[in-house]
Design an enzyme around this catalytic site. Structure first.
Site, PDB file in Angstrom:
ATOM      1  N   GLY A 303       0.843  -1.193   0.000  1.00 12.83           N
ATOM      2  CA  GLY A 303       0.000   0.000   0.000  1.00 12.83           C
ATOM      3  C   GLY A 303       0.875   1.238   0.000  1.00 12.83           C
ATOM      4  N   CYS A 310      -3.633   9.714   4.744  1.00 13.15           N
ATOM      5  CA  CYS A 310      -2.386   9.763   3.998  1.00 13.15           C
ATOM      6  C   CYS A 310      -2.409  10.833   2.903  1.00 13.15           C
ATOM      7  CB  CYS A 310      -2.247   8.380   3.368  1.00 13.15           C
ATOM      8  SG  CYS A 310      -0.946   8.286   2.212  1.00 13.15           S
TER       9      CYS A 310
HETATM   10  P1  XMP Z   1      -6.760   3.361   6.297  1.00  7.16           P
HETATM   11  O1  XMP Z   1      -7.254   3.815   4.955  1.00  7.16           O
HETATM   12  O2  XMP Z   1      -7.245   2.001   6.674  1.00  7.16           O
HETATM   13  O3  XMP Z   1      -5.180   3.261   6.158  1.00  7.16           O
HETATM   14  O4  XMP Z   1      -7.031   4.356   7.356  1.00  7.16           O
HETATM   15  C1  XMP Z   1      -4.325   2.838   7.175  1.00  7.16           C
HETATM   16  C2  XMP Z   1      -2.904   2.848   6.669  1.00  7.16           C
HETATM   17  O5  XMP Z   1      -2.500   4.155   6.261  1.00  7.16           O
HETATM   18  C3  XMP Z   1      -1.074   4.221   6.262  1.00  7.16           C
HETATM   19  N1  XMP Z   1      -0.659   5.455   6.927  1.00  7.16           N
HETATM   20  C4  XMP Z   1      -0.092   6.503   6.294  1.00  7.16           C
HETATM   21  N2  XMP Z   1       0.274   6.673   5.010  1.00  7.16           N
HETATM   22  N3  XMP Z   1       1.064   8.843   5.528  1.00  7.16           N
HETATM   23  C5  XMP Z   1       0.884   7.823   4.654  1.00  7.16           C
HETATM   24  O6  XMP Z   1       1.278   7.950   3.496  1.00  7.16           O
HETATM   25  C6  XMP Z   1       0.723   8.738   6.851  1.00  7.16           C
HETATM   26  O7  XMP Z   1       0.889   9.671   7.626  1.00  7.16           O
HETATM   27  C7  XMP Z   1       0.133   7.500   7.247  1.00  7.16           C
HETATM   28  N4  XMP Z   1      -0.295   7.024   8.442  1.00  7.16           N
HETATM   29  C8  XMP Z   1      -0.775   5.785   8.204  1.00  7.16           C
HETATM   30  C9  XMP Z   1      -0.584   3.007   7.019  1.00  7.16           C
HETATM   31  O8  XMP Z   1      -0.061   2.097   6.068  1.00  7.16           O
HETATM   32  C10 XMP Z   1      -1.846   2.473   7.680  1.00  7.16           C
HETATM   33  O9  XMP Z   1      -1.809   1.101   7.972  1.00  7.16           O
END
Ligand code: XMP
Length: 486
Positions: A303, A310
């Site tokens: 991902g 994100c």
């Molecule tokens: P969902 O859509 O389920 O995604 O809320 C959770 C995942 O988002 C990622 N994540 C981030 N990706 N910047 C990013 O590019 C961030 O600050 C960030 N924080 C979380 C991470 O892979 C998580 O499991």
């Protein structure tokens, strides 16, 4: 296998699943067990994300009890993270191996604080601190909850050793259950011939094993939990401590997992910690997946930029549409290393699509946020009385500052200020317990698998994944409107 052109540029809302002839009579019969890593299996394919607004011990416990697993985030000191892992590992088990004890002479006030701090329902009392010789048991029933008893010693209220049912170590769980039933007791201490405490069996756990045969556990019956480590700084020290307190799997994830930083980190990890189960990520391409496979990780997190908190794609243009990323990495790996689809799940149906395209499990962040088990306080809007909680990306400015900013530590403070924000913070509605959300998602997943004409997730994946496009219908704009606009 090469990525099919039909997946290029595609994500969850681009497909529907073509229904197959149904075989199961009731969707409750549909089995959801799946592989988490090359060696670990879980009871259902959901993982709570290692984010500071999603997973600490409360979420990890709930996830494991429902058959999934939680990954405890690392935006805290090594000691604090290890304590969170220990809290999960201590919460259930066939036998509590090192039960918590307090010595004779402890006051009721101290005992109550201890009970609250460790979230337990009774305490073994030892004769002298650290000696581990059983003097008695202070159960919930024995504690004077009324005011005015705070200064009195536990000795006055506990059941003393002479009146306690105890058994030697090595008793079977069935035998222990019989003893507890016959004596109408809830806790059975195990002691050796010199009264030394060797374990504790609790009725609560025995009931749990009967009621929830599917929950995620290790060979000692303790809940499974994972924990995140970074790829720099003190990550090896962190990893060693997390393993010491019983973490079952570690997650080494950075925004760009297909990188030299990652190579060095995994090589150093293997050299110092051997073959502890390790999940690596994040990647979104076939090359990235093969890179991590060659480095010997046990599962790969896929991902780049789909997560709700994100901003990577907006800020850098780097990213791969999530269904393409899952498919592309599966085509490179097939079933050699399990894939965890991480981020971007917005509707329950997305979980099934991720699994149908090749993922073995799915990591959720925002879907589990706003719940009682997610860290953080409930905020009530004074005007509307709406209740909310914070959900934030781990590289949101607030999360970075809290995790790294330490005015005493110039290097860390400089790192905090230099980290560009690729995440954001939002407020999400407060949604009560995560259990009902997990049950809803798994219920819908069971229905999806029965629409696929299968009795288990394992069978559905075996049948669908190798030829996924045969089962997926690409949507026109009009079909998308028909499907999702309500
Ligand atoms: P969902 O859509 O389920 O995604 O809320 C959770 C995942 O988002 C990622 N994540 C981030 N990706 N910047 C990013 O590019 C961030 O600050 C960030 N924080 C979380 C991470 O892979 C998580 O499991």
């Amino acid at each position: 296998m090469k990525l099919e052109p039909g997946f290029v540029g595609k994500t969850y809302d681009d497909f529907l699943f073509r229904p197959q002839q149904g075989l199961v009579e009731s969707r409750s019969q549909v089995e959801l067990a799946t592989r988490l890593t090359r060696t670990l299996e879980i009871g259902m394919p959901l993982i709570a994300a290692n984010m500071d607004s999603v997973t600490e011990s409360a979420m990890a416990k709930a996830m494991a009890l429902e058959g999934g697993i939680g990954i405890i985030h690392r935006a805290m000191s090594i000691e604090a993270q290890a304590a969170e892992v220990a809290r999960v590992k201590r919460s259930h088990g066939y036998i509590v191996e090192h039960p918590l004890c307090l010595p004779l002479g402890t006051t009721i006030r101290e005992a109550l604080n201890f009970i609250r701090q460790h979230d337990i329902t009774g305490i073994l009392i030892e004769e002298k601190k650290g000696e581990n010789r059983l003097a008695g048991l202070l159960s919930n029933r024995d504690i004077p909850w009324l005011d005015g008893f705070g200064d009195r010693p536990v000795d006055e209220f506990m059941t003393p050793f002479e009146r306690l049912e105890v058994r030697p170590p090595g008793i079977s769980v069935d035998e222990a259950e019989k003893v507890m039933f016959e004596n109408r007791i809830e806790k059975l201490p195990l002691v050796d011939s010199s009264r030394r405490i060797t374990g504790l069996i609790t009725k609560k756990d025995i009931i749990l094993f009967r009621q929830r045969p599917f929950f995620s556990r290790d060979e000692k019956g303790r809940l499974l939990t994972g924990a995140a480590i970074g790829a720099r700084g003190d990550f090896l020290e962190r990893a060693a401590e997390l393993c010491r307190v019983g973490a079952d799997v570690l997650v080494i994830d950075i925004a760009h997992g297909h990188s030299e930083v990652m190579r060095k980190a995994i090589e150093a990890f293997r050299a110092s910690l051997g073959d502890i189960p390790l999940i690596g990520g994040n990647v979104g391409t076939a090359e990235g997946a093969l890179f991590l496979k060659d480095l010997g990780v046990d599962a790969i997190k896929v991902g780049i930029g789909p997560g709700r908190g994100c901003r990577t794609r907006l800020e850098t243009a780097a990213g791969v549409p999530q269904l393409q990323a899952i498919r592309e990495t599966w085509c490179a790996l097939e079933e050699s290393v399990p894939i965890i689809a991480d981020g971007g799940i917005q509707y329950d149906k997305d979980v099934f699509l991720a699994l149908a395209a090749g993922a073995s499990s799915v990591m959720l962040g925002s879907m589990l946020s706003g719940t009682d088990e997610a860290p953080g306080r409930v905020i009530e809007d004074p005007a509307t009385h709406e209740k909310r909680k914070i959900y934030r990306g781990m590289t949101s400015p607030q999360a970075v500052l809290e995790a790294l900013y330490d005015p005493q530590d110039e290097e860390k403070a400089a790192e905090a200020l230099a980290t560009p924000a690729e995440g954001q913070e939002i407020q999400v509605p407060y949604r009560g317990s995560v259990i009902s959300i997990l049950q809803r998602i798994t219920g819908h997943l069971r229905s999806a698998i029965s629409y696929a004409g299968c009795q288990s997730l394992e069978k559905a994946r075996k049948q669908i994944v190798p030829e996924a496009l045969r089962y997926l219908i690409p949507l026109s704009e009009a079909a998308r409107r028909e499907s999702y606009e309500r």
